[in-house]
Structure formats: C-alpha cells, structure tokens
Design an enzyme around this catalytic site. Structure first.
Site, PDB file in Angstrom:
ATOM      1  N   ASP A  96       4.594   1.937   3.570  1.00  0.00           N
ATOM      2  CA  ASP A  96       4.851   0.601   2.944  1.00  0.00           C
ATOM      3  C   ASP A  96       6.374   0.496   3.452  1.00  0.00           C
ATOM      4  O   ASP A  96       7.156   1.047   2.612  1.00  0.00           O
ATOM      5  CB  ASP A  96       4.576   0.405   1.397  1.00  0.00           C
ATOM      6  CG  ASP A  96       3.027   0.509   1.269  1.00  0.00           C
ATOM      7  OD1 ASP A  96       2.295   0.770   1.910  1.00  0.00           O
ATOM      8  OD2 ASP A  96       2.843  -0.040   0.149  1.00  0.00           O
ATOM      9  N   LYS A 158       2.569  -7.453   2.374  1.00  0.00           N
ATOM     10  CA  LYS A 158       2.381  -7.047   0.636  1.00  0.00           C
ATOM     11  C   LYS A 158       3.684  -8.015  -0.104  1.00  0.00           C
ATOM     12  O   LYS A 158       4.768  -8.087   0.557  1.00  0.00           O
ATOM     13  CB  LYS A 158       2.915  -5.703   0.569  1.00  0.00           C
ATOM     14  CG  LYS A 158       2.872  -4.992  -0.697  1.00  0.00           C
ATOM     15  CD  LYS A 158       3.427  -3.634  -0.747  1.00  0.00           C
ATOM     16  CE  LYS A 158       3.763  -2.886  -1.974  1.00  0.00           C
ATOM     17  NZ  LYS A 158       4.245  -1.479  -1.861  1.00  0.00           N
ATOM     18  N   LYS A 187      -1.775  -7.003   0.398  1.00  0.00           N
ATOM     19  CA  LYS A 187      -1.536  -6.288  -0.664  1.00  0.00           C
ATOM     20  C   LYS A 187      -0.700  -6.912  -1.826  1.00  0.00           C
ATOM     21  O   LYS A 187       0.366  -7.523  -1.594  1.00  0.00           O
ATOM     22  CB  LYS A 187      -0.971  -4.952  -0.370  1.00  0.00           C
ATOM     23  CG  LYS A 187      -0.751  -4.148  -1.235  1.00  0.00           C
ATOM     24  CD  LYS A 187      -0.053  -2.488  -1.198  1.00  0.00           C
ATOM     25  CE  LYS A 187       0.322  -1.748  -2.282  1.00  0.00           C
ATOM     26  NZ  LYS A 187       0.694  -0.548  -1.597  1.00  0.00           N
TER      27      LYS A 187
END
Length: 239
Positions: A96, A158, A187
């Site tokens: 991430d 995300k 996400k």
C-alpha cells in the site's frame, strides 16, 4: 443490511491495520494473533515489522501487506522502490503506497504517475494499492490521482492512511469507483469502524477495507449470523 453475510465473507475483505508508530512489539504480536484468529485477508504493517509479521503468520492463511512511503508520500521514488523491494523480500505479498500528495495538488500528474509506475514495476506480479489521502484533495485531484494510478498499473486505489485527519467517505468512494475501470479495485480506509458502514461501502463496489476495528466488525457479523440462525430455527419449529 441488504443481504445476509458471513464472517468468512467479510473477513476476506479486511486488511487489518497495525500501523500506529507507538506500537510495541508485544502490541504488534497481540494484533497478529487477532488477525490469525479472525482469518482476515491481510495484516497491514509498518515496514520494520514485515519480516516479523511474515514469520508469525506463516501458515495461517493471512497475508502480509506493507506500507510504502507512509504516511506522507513525500519520500523519493528511489526510496519507495527500495522500500517495496525490501518488503517483498521480507515476505510481503501486497504493498500500500502513498502517492506524492503535494505533487498531485501541484498539478504535476506526470510525476505522480511515474512515482507509482516505478513501485508497480518493482512489485512485479504483487498487488500495489495507491493511497490518495482524499481528505487533502478536491474532487478534481481525486480523479487525477485515480487516473494516474490506473495508467501506472496499480491494482487498487485507496482513500486514506488514517493519519491525515480524515478518512473514507461515501462521496469520495463513489467518485473513485466511477473514475477507474473495472480492472482497478477500490479500498476504503480510515473511519471504517462498523459493519453497517462497511456494507454501505461494499454496495458502492468497494472490495477491500483497511481497519483496526476488525474484532468489532466481525463480532457483529457473527452476532447477526447467530440471530438469523435462531430466527430460522424458530420459523421452522412453527410449521
């Protein structure tokens, strides 16, 4: 709740966050035990905890996700690539990464895309999720960041790190989902603390959730499952 859900179904969408800078090794281990017990998709950990998390979770079925350029996104591309390579070598299977927020806000979208692409290239077949930090962006910047991540080959966009004073909102998630194509997943992270919130976001097309409230959410799923089973048993006994 729009339809019945199971603990396993929801657990499979959760990246459990173990990212606070003050966490001790003992506290990290408590959280790793929790994710193994609940069987979530992954433990999302600090770079310095990746190797340890991999050792602890090996054989549990829970993946290790490492954060890159976290939480500000301002490290150089070369540093992010080095972080990514080391994390993967230490057992991470997903990354991430925080994009360069300042450059995105400056309109330097080509620089942002190149930064993401370098990490995606270093990751090879491994999943890269790009953190936009939506609380610091306007709608046009969110769209530009999502499009840069998609062009760069990221698997996910995300919302947030959880460290910028804001998290996932329904409006931002709807915008993100409508901006990227079907090949890019979304996400939600930051503020995902209850089952109803998660389900509302899932209905928008969100497929992964970053949260530290895993136990609260999954215990609520289990309680609802038990209630449904009890109700079904009562219904059957009435015939």
């Amino acid at each position: 709740m729009s339809s019945p859900v199971t603990v396993a179904e929801i657990a499979a969408t959760i990246d459990h966050a173990i990212l606070k800078p003050e966490l001790t090794r003992a506290e990290v281990d408590e959280q790793l035990a929790l994710v193994a017990r609940y069987g979530v998709f992954s433990a999302c950990v600090r770079p310095s905890d990746v190797a340890h998390a991999f050792r602890v979770l090996e054989g549990s079925g829970v993946a290790v996700c490492a954060v890159i350029g976290f939480p500000h996104g301002t490290t150089t591309t070369q540093t992010k690539v080095a972080e990514a390579t080391e994390a993967l070598d230490n057992g991470a299977s997903e990354l991430d990464m925080v994009l360069n927020i300042g450059r995105l806000r400056s309109g330097l979208v080509d620089d942002v895309e190149a930064d993401i692409h370098a990490v995606v290239t270093a990751a090879g077949e491994h999943v890269v999720k790009v953190i936009l930090e939506t609380a610091l962006l306007d709608d046009d910047q969110i769209v530009a960041g999502c499009q840069a991540a998609e062009r760069a080959g990221a698997a996910f966009v995300k919302t947030s790190t959880g460290f910028a004073g804001g998290g996932a909102t329904i409006e931002d998630l709807r915008l993100m989902r409508s901006t990227v194509g079907d090949a890019v997943q979304v996400k939600a992270s930051g503020g995902v603390r209850g089952l109803d919130t998660l389900l509302e976001m899932r209905d928008l097309g969100v497929t992964r959730f970053g949260t530290s409230a895993t136990a609260t959410i999954l215990d609520e799923v289990a309680a609802r499952e038990a209630g449904q089973a009890s109700s079904a048993s009562t219904d059957e006994s009435s015939y």
